[in-house]
Design a protein around this motif. Structure first.
Motif, PDB file in Angstrom:
ATOM      1  N   ALA A  20       0.817  -1.206   0.000  1.00 53.32           N
ATOM      2  CA  ALA A  20       0.000   0.000   0.000  1.00 53.32           C
ATOM      3  C   ALA A  20       0.849   1.253   0.000  1.00 53.32           C
ATOM      4  O   ALA A  20       0.511   2.263  -0.602  1.00 53.32           O
ATOM      5  CB  ALA A  20      -0.936  -0.015   1.217  1.00 53.32           C
ATOM      6  N   LEU A  28      -2.460   6.433  -7.490  1.00 54.85           N
ATOM      7  CA  LEU A  28      -3.652   6.135  -6.699  1.00 54.85           C
ATOM      8  C   LEU A  28      -4.797   7.072  -7.051  1.00 54.85           C
ATOM      9  O   LEU A  28      -5.956   6.646  -7.178  1.00 54.85           O
ATOM     10  CB  LEU A  28      -3.337   6.256  -5.208  1.00 54.85           C
ATOM     11  N   LEU A  32      -8.198   5.372  -8.514  1.00 53.89           N
ATOM     12  CA  LEU A  32      -9.441   5.502  -7.765  1.00 53.89           C
ATOM     13  C   LEU A  32     -10.447   6.378  -8.491  1.00 53.89           C
ATOM     14  O   LEU A  32     -11.657   6.268  -8.269  1.00 53.89           O
ATOM     15  CB  LEU A  32      -9.169   6.067  -6.369  1.00 53.89           C
ATOM     16  N   ALA A  44     -11.227  -0.301  -0.778  1.00 50.84           N
ATOM     17  CA  ALA A  44      -9.953   0.380  -1.002  1.00 50.84           C
ATOM     18  C   ALA A  44      -9.607   1.307   0.155  1.00 50.84           C
ATOM     19  O   ALA A  44      -8.435   1.401   0.572  1.00 50.84           O
ATOM     20  CB  ALA A  44     -10.008   1.171  -2.308  1.00 50.84           C
ATOM     21  N   SER A  45     -10.614   1.977   0.698  1.00 50.05           N
ATOM     22  CA  SER A  45     -10.348   2.950   1.769  1.00 50.05           C
ATOM     23  C   SER A  45      -9.883   2.286   3.059  1.00 50.05           C
ATOM     24  O   SER A  45      -9.335   2.951   3.945  1.00 50.05           O
ATOM     25  CB  SER A  45     -11.606   3.769   2.053  1.00 50.05           C
ATOM     26  N   TRP A  51      -4.714   5.488   1.659  1.00 52.15           N
ATOM     27  CA  TRP A  51      -5.768   5.127   0.710  1.00 52.15           C
ATOM     28  C   TRP A  51      -7.110   5.718   1.169  1.00 52.15           C
ATOM     29  O   TRP A  51      -7.923   6.131   0.357  1.00 52.15           O
ATOM     30  CB  TRP A  51      -5.879   3.611   0.589  1.00 52.15           C
ATOM     31  N   ASP A  55      -9.227   8.268  -1.097  1.00 47.78           N
ATOM     32  CA  ASP A  55     -10.619   7.964  -1.413  1.00 47.78           C
ATOM     33  C   ASP A  55     -11.511   9.147  -1.053  1.00 47.78           C
ATOM     34  O   ASP A  55     -12.406   9.523  -1.818  1.00 47.78           O
ATOM     35  CB  ASP A  55     -11.069   6.721  -0.647  1.00 47.78           C
TER      36      ASP A  55
END
Length: 594
Positions: A20, A28, A32, A44-45, A51, A55
């Motif tokens: 990550a 990213l 996203l 994903a969050s 992340w 998000d």
């Protein structure tokens, strides 16, 4: 896919970029930006804080499925750059008069706290909420310069004064949706101003409202709004729409209007629809007016006949000329014969809705109704169906098995068994329901409203056992004992929203069952073995779980001593990050642990 269960969502591929922390921030943001499914976003969050933050900054749309499940302030802190927001208010039962007008679901806090701070907001959708003129004025002041989409769906308490303000101030508006809203009509100027100030308008819908229509304003709309593709209006005689249809060259979808003088074919002979018309929903159309549709029936993709006066034979003749339909909405006057024509003609059909028609027994006897015969024909003939909603007079296990065998794309199935027939051919429907659920592996929404004896405890257990993909469910008159409810609950691992009506379950069993469903976020119940205080409902109490109890009323009682529908006890329970609700009406009792 076959009959196999869908593979669990995984982030293994994303993590293979080097963990990550190893994915570049720019990458990213880009990745996203293409992830739209909220479940994927949520997954994903949860990977890590970075992340989670990205998000939050890249999320463009959020749907708040119940307005008391979250607070506006919390939403703003989590997603400060939203471009689109949808908020749902009163329970669905409000559409059937089962929720009092003063129940709540006020739009004010959402508009007051979010309209200005959400600087990127371009679209707002409110459903079954109380929206005042002041609310719309506040929205216009904060977002009017960039608002592109305003949807007020089944909302109430505002007037055409507010609509006029919207029309004058929101000059980038592409969509204005007001269907089934209760609007105080204080004049028609709003429509005139909309036509003058909104040249980019694409969709306008005030269908099923009581707003007055001025034909000249519609012609001005067609003249100025060259991109107008969809128009749905309230009642207006079709002879007054001839000029509009002649000017609306881009129009593809129309609903509303009215054939006010039934049988006067010569009066409506000059009505000509635009050449691109492929979606149609006409009001008060009778047998003599059907030929108006024939010239372009072959290109129709969507047809709504719910508000017409057509006979079974009229349906058969018209639908036989519509081979390219994707969406069809009718009343059950279509009969099994009409559904047979649908099955033979509409091979591409994806959505079928058969609403309840006239309850006059004589009319039903003359026109027929929908039964297992019609549903079986449609299941065999229309194998692309994704949505079926039907009111039926009779049903069998075999018909449900046919749907499970042939309708492999079905995502949403809703069946209501009417009580007008004394005898039903084949009850209980346990085996048919099991076969349908086992065969339709893509189902996400499922509704089954039967009659006492329609589904045994075993059948209720089958629903739990084979409902792995279903997230919303409505059940009425199902099961025999509390044991059936518990068996059902133990199988519903993914169910998020549940509505129950007219069931035989005890308060204690309901509380235990609700507690047993790990994914459940919202439940509404009406018609069960209720206490006067709701004391046993506290068995489902847990952190962040709000319980609202509407006690049974003794004011409305039938001659046989049974309570009327609107006097039966109700339960509403839901997860909430907003804490205790502060605007409960007197009829609702909030329950909290001592």
């Amino acid at each position: 896919m076959g009959g196999e269960a869908p593979e669990p969502r995984r982030l293994d591929r994303a993590m293979s970029f080097g963990g990550a922390g190893g994915v570049p921030e720019e990458a990213l943001h880009l990745v996203l930006g293409y992830v739209e499914d909220p479940r994927d976003r949520e997954a994903a969050s949860l990977v890590c804080r970075r992340w989670h933050r990205i998000d939050a900054l890249t999320r463009k749309h959020v749907t708040v499925h119940f307005c008391y499940a979250a607070s506006p302030a919390r939403l703003l802190a989590r997603f400060p750059r939203l471009e689109s927001l949808a908020v749902k208010g009163k329970p669905r039962a409000a559409m059937y008069g089962l929720i009092p007008d003063d129940w709540g679901a006020y739009a004010r806090p959402w508009v007051a706290e979010l309209a200005a701070p959400l600087e990127c907001l371009k679209a707002l959708h409110l459903r079954r909420m109380v929206v005042t003129d002041n609310d719309l004025a506040a929205l216009v002041r904060a977002r009017g310069h960039m608002l592109q989409e305003l949807k007020l769906d089944k909302c109430s308490d505002f007037s055409t004064d507010a609509l006029r303000l919207v029309a004058r101030s929101c000059r980038s508006l592409r969509t204005l949706f007001l269907e089934e809203c209760i609007i105080a009509d204080k004049g028609t100027e709003w429509l005139h101003d909309l036509a003058i100030n909104n040249p980019v308008l694409v969709t306008l819908n005030f269908h099923m409202t009581e707003l007055t229509v001025v034909p000249d304003d519609l012609e001005l709309l067609a003249k100025n709004c060259k991109s107008l593709i969809s128009l749905k209006i309230s009642d207006c005689d079709f002879t007054d729409l001839i000029g509009f249809f002649r000017m609306a060259k881009s129009l593809q979808e129309f609903a509303g209007g009215a054939f006010i003088e039934q049988g006067e074919l010569t009066k409506y002979g000059n009505v000509k629809f635009p050449s691109r018309m492929c979606s149609l929903g006409l009001t008060y159309m009778g047998t003599n007016e059907v030929p108006i549709i024939f010239p372009f029936s072959a290109i129709l993709k969507k047809l709504d006949l719910q508000y017409t006066f057509l006979t079974t034979e009229d349906h058969c003749q018209l639908i036989a000329k519509c081979p390219n339909l994707l969406v069809l909405a009718v009343r059950n006057v279509i009969g099994d014969r009409g559904l047979g024509v649908v099955a033979d003609t509409c091979k591409k059909l994806q959505r079928l809705r058969v609403e309840r028609g006239d309850d006059d027994p004589g009319l039903q006897e003359e026109q027929g109704g929908v039964s297992q015969v019609g549903l079986t024909a449609v299941a065999v003939g229309c194998r692309e169906l994704e949505y079926i909603a039907a009111y039926v007079s009779d049903i069998t296990n075999g018909a449900l098995e046919s749907i499970g065998t042939f309708c492999k794309n079905l995502c949403d199935f809703r069946l209501v068994l009417l009580d007008r027939e004394e005898m039903i051919t084949d009850l209980p429907l346990d085996n048919g329901v099991r076969a349908l659920l086992r065969g339709c592996t893509k189902l996400r929404r499922f509704a089954l409203y039967l009659r006492p004896g329609g589904l045994s405890d075993a059948g209720l257990g089958y629903i739990g056992q084979y409902s792995g993909t279903i997230q919303y469910m409505l059940l009425g008159n199902v099961g025999e004992t509390d044991d059936g409810l518990i068996r059902f609950a133990l199988g519903c691992v993914n169910l998020r929203k549940l509505e129950l009506r007219s069931c035989c379950f005890s308060e204690q069993a309901l509380a235990l069952a609700i507690r047993s469903m790990p994914s459940l976020r919202y439940v509404w119940v009406q018609g069960y073995k209720a206490s006067q205080t709701g004391r046993d409902l506290m068995l489902m109490a847990r952190p962040f779980w709000n319980i609202e109890f509407t006690p049974p009323s003794s004011e409305n009682v039938k001659e046989d001593g049974e309570p009327c529908v609107d006097s039966q006890a109700q339960i509403l329970a839901y997860y909430s990050l907003a804490g205790k609700r502060s605007d409960c009406p007197q009829s609702v009792v909030p329950l909290y642990p001592v």
